[in-house]
Design an enzyme around this catalytic site. Sequence first.
Site, short mmCIF file in Angstrom:
data_model
loop_
_atom_site.label_atom_id
_atom_site.label_comp_id
_atom_site.label_asym_id
_atom_site.label_seq_id
_atom_site.Cartn_x
_atom_site.Cartn_y
_atom_site.Cartn_z
N GLU A 173 -5.31 -4.86 10.78
CA GLU A 173 -4.31 -3.81 10.98
C GLU A 173 -4.63 -3.04 12.26
O GLU A 173 -5.44 -2.09 12.23
CB GLU A 173 -4.33 -2.84 9.80
CG GLU A 173 -4.04 -3.50 8.47
CD GLU A 173 -3.50 -2.48 7.47
OE1 GLU A 173 -2.38 -2.67 7.01
OE2 GLU A 173 -4.19 -1.49 7.20
N SER A 187 3.52 -1.82 10.65
CA SER A 187 4.97 -1.79 10.88
C SER A 187 5.63 -3.13 10.61
O SER A 187 6.58 -3.53 11.30
CB SER A 187 5.27 -1.31 12.31
OG SER A 187 4.80 0.01 12.48
N ASN A 239 0.87 -1.18 0.00
CA ASN A 239 0.00 0.00 0.00
C ASN A 239 0.91 1.23 0.00
O ASN A 239 1.46 1.59 1.03
CB ASN A 239 -0.89 -0.02 1.26
CG ASN A 239 -1.70 1.26 1.41
OD1 ASN A 239 -1.82 2.04 0.47
ND2 ASN A 239 -2.25 1.47 2.60
N TRP A 240 1.05 1.82 -1.18
CA TRP A 240 1.96 2.99 -1.30
C TRP A 240 1.38 4.23 -0.63
O TRP A 240 2.08 5.22 -0.46
CB TRP A 240 2.23 3.31 -2.76
CG TRP A 240 3.07 2.31 -3.49
CD1 TRP A 240 3.56 1.11 -3.03
CD2 TRP A 240 3.51 2.41 -4.85
NE1 TRP A 240 4.28 0.48 -4.01
CE2 TRP A 240 4.27 1.25 -5.14
CE3 TRP A 240 3.35 3.37 -5.87
CZ2 TRP A 240 4.86 1.03 -6.39
CZ3 TRP A 240 3.93 3.15 -7.11
CH2 TRP A 240 4.68 1.99 -7.36
N LYS A 241 0.10 4.22 -0.31
CA LYS A 241 -0.58 5.41 0.22
C LYS A 241 -0.36 6.60 -0.72
O LYS A 241 -0.27 6.40 -1.93
CB LYS A 241 -0.12 5.70 1.65
CG LYS A 241 -0.18 4.47 2.55
CD LYS A 241 -0.03 4.80 4.00
CE LYS A 241 0.01 3.52 4.81
NZ LYS A 241 -0.03 3.73 6.22
N GLY A 296 2.76 -0.95 4.43
CA GLY A 296 2.76 0.47 4.09
C GLY A 296 4.18 0.95 3.85
O GLY A 296 4.75 0.79 2.78
N GLY A 297 4.79 1.55 4.88
CA GLY A 297 6.11 2.20 4.74
C GLY A 297 7.15 1.34 4.05
O GLY A 297 7.87 1.80 3.15
N HIS A 340 -9.44 0.91 4.81
CA HIS A 340 -8.19 1.19 5.53
C HIS A 340 -8.48 2.17 6.67
O HIS A 340 -9.33 3.07 6.53
CB HIS A 340 -7.15 1.78 4.57
CG HIS A 340 -5.79 1.82 5.17
ND1 HIS A 340 -5.41 2.80 6.06
CD2 HIS A 340 -4.73 0.99 5.05
CE1 HIS A 340 -4.16 2.57 6.45
NE2 HIS A 340 -3.72 1.48 5.85
N GLY A 393 2.36 2.51 10.92
CA GLY A 393 3.27 3.64 10.74
C GLY A 393 3.90 4.12 12.04
O GLY A 393 4.50 5.19 12.10
N GLU A 449 -7.01 4.68 7.67
CA GLU A 449 -6.86 6.10 7.30
C GLU A 449 -8.09 6.60 6.55
O GLU A 449 -8.48 7.77 6.70
CB GLU A 449 -5.57 6.28 6.47
CG GLU A 449 -4.34 6.11 7.35
CD GLU A 449 -3.10 5.58 6.63
OE1 GLU A 449 -3.07 5.61 5.39
OE2 GLU A 449 -2.16 5.14 7.32
C1 PEP Z 1 -0.81 0.24 6.28
O1 PEP Z 1 -1.08 1.42 6.33
O2 PEP Z 1 -1.54 -0.54 5.64
C2 PEP Z 1 0.38 -0.22 6.98
C3 PEP Z 1 0.44 -1.46 7.37
O3 PEP Z 1 1.35 0.72 7.20
P1 PEP Z 1 2.81 0.48 7.83
O4 PEP Z 1 3.34 -0.79 7.25
O5 PEP Z 1 3.59 1.68 7.43
O6 PEP Z 1 2.61 0.38 9.32
#
Ligand code: PEP
Length: 258
Positions: free
Chosen positions: A169, A215, A9-11, A236-237, A97, A175, A99
């Site tokens: 999640e 994370s 997920n590049w956001k 994500g990141g 998600h 994040g 967010e």
């Molecule tokens: C996400 O937003 O789906 C996610 C898992 O982010 P991160 O890996 O950065 O915690």
Amino acid sequence: MRKKIVAANWKMNLNLSEGAELINDLYNGMPELSEHRLVVVAPPFVHIGQAATQLATMDHVYLGAQNCHQEASGAYTGEVSASMLSSAEVQYVIIGHSERRQYFGEDNEMLAKKVNQVLANGMKVIFCCGESLEVRDAGTENAWVETQLREGLFHLGEEHFKNVVIAYEPIWAIGTGRTASAQQAQDMHAHIRSVLTSQFGAEVADGISILYGGSCKPSNAAELFACADVDGGLIGGASLKAEEFIGIVSAMLETEVA
Ligand code: PEP
């Protein structure tokens, strides 16, 4: 045999040339995948045409989107419909998600409509669920997640539900650098599977992939993915750096397929 999936997920990150470079690096470094051990890349909408062309050259790496609108079409300026995504070769759509829930006011009722749009257009849903720190501290995370699943997904019949992937999640781990422990992840994933079993029966529930997100990194992925009910990750990141993402995919490939 249920699928193991690592989804990126590049956001709201990367411009077009950065995105093209990242996919090119994935192309060069991706280990061999299969029908049951696959990767999804979900870039921002503006990347989708370009990403579709690039990913077409990679086996078992599928194009995803991060959202879609809950209506089929119409006067919704700035929005993107599920049928547009499907016509652009998208195969998976992330729905719900945290967010989107937090910053865009998406509630379970709206998410149920989005789920319907995605499935009606022949794509698969990656449905996100997960609790806040407040809910976890109150010890009510199981009930919280169950409500998200019931209200977002349980209107579906078995045939449609088979096209859903769940992503657990915990919001407190997204994040933040704070990962759920393997035991915390396994406990929630087992709970989710038992809730799915009570609704759809054991055969369907056993076939549903439940991803962990929050994370996730190459250093903790193997331990998380070794859990019996953790079938991969939503990343994500760490999905923004080819080396890290490939490290996580490699961890998935080392786990047994249930
Ligand atoms: C996400 O937003 O789906 C996610 C898992 O982010 P991160 O890996 O950065 O915690």
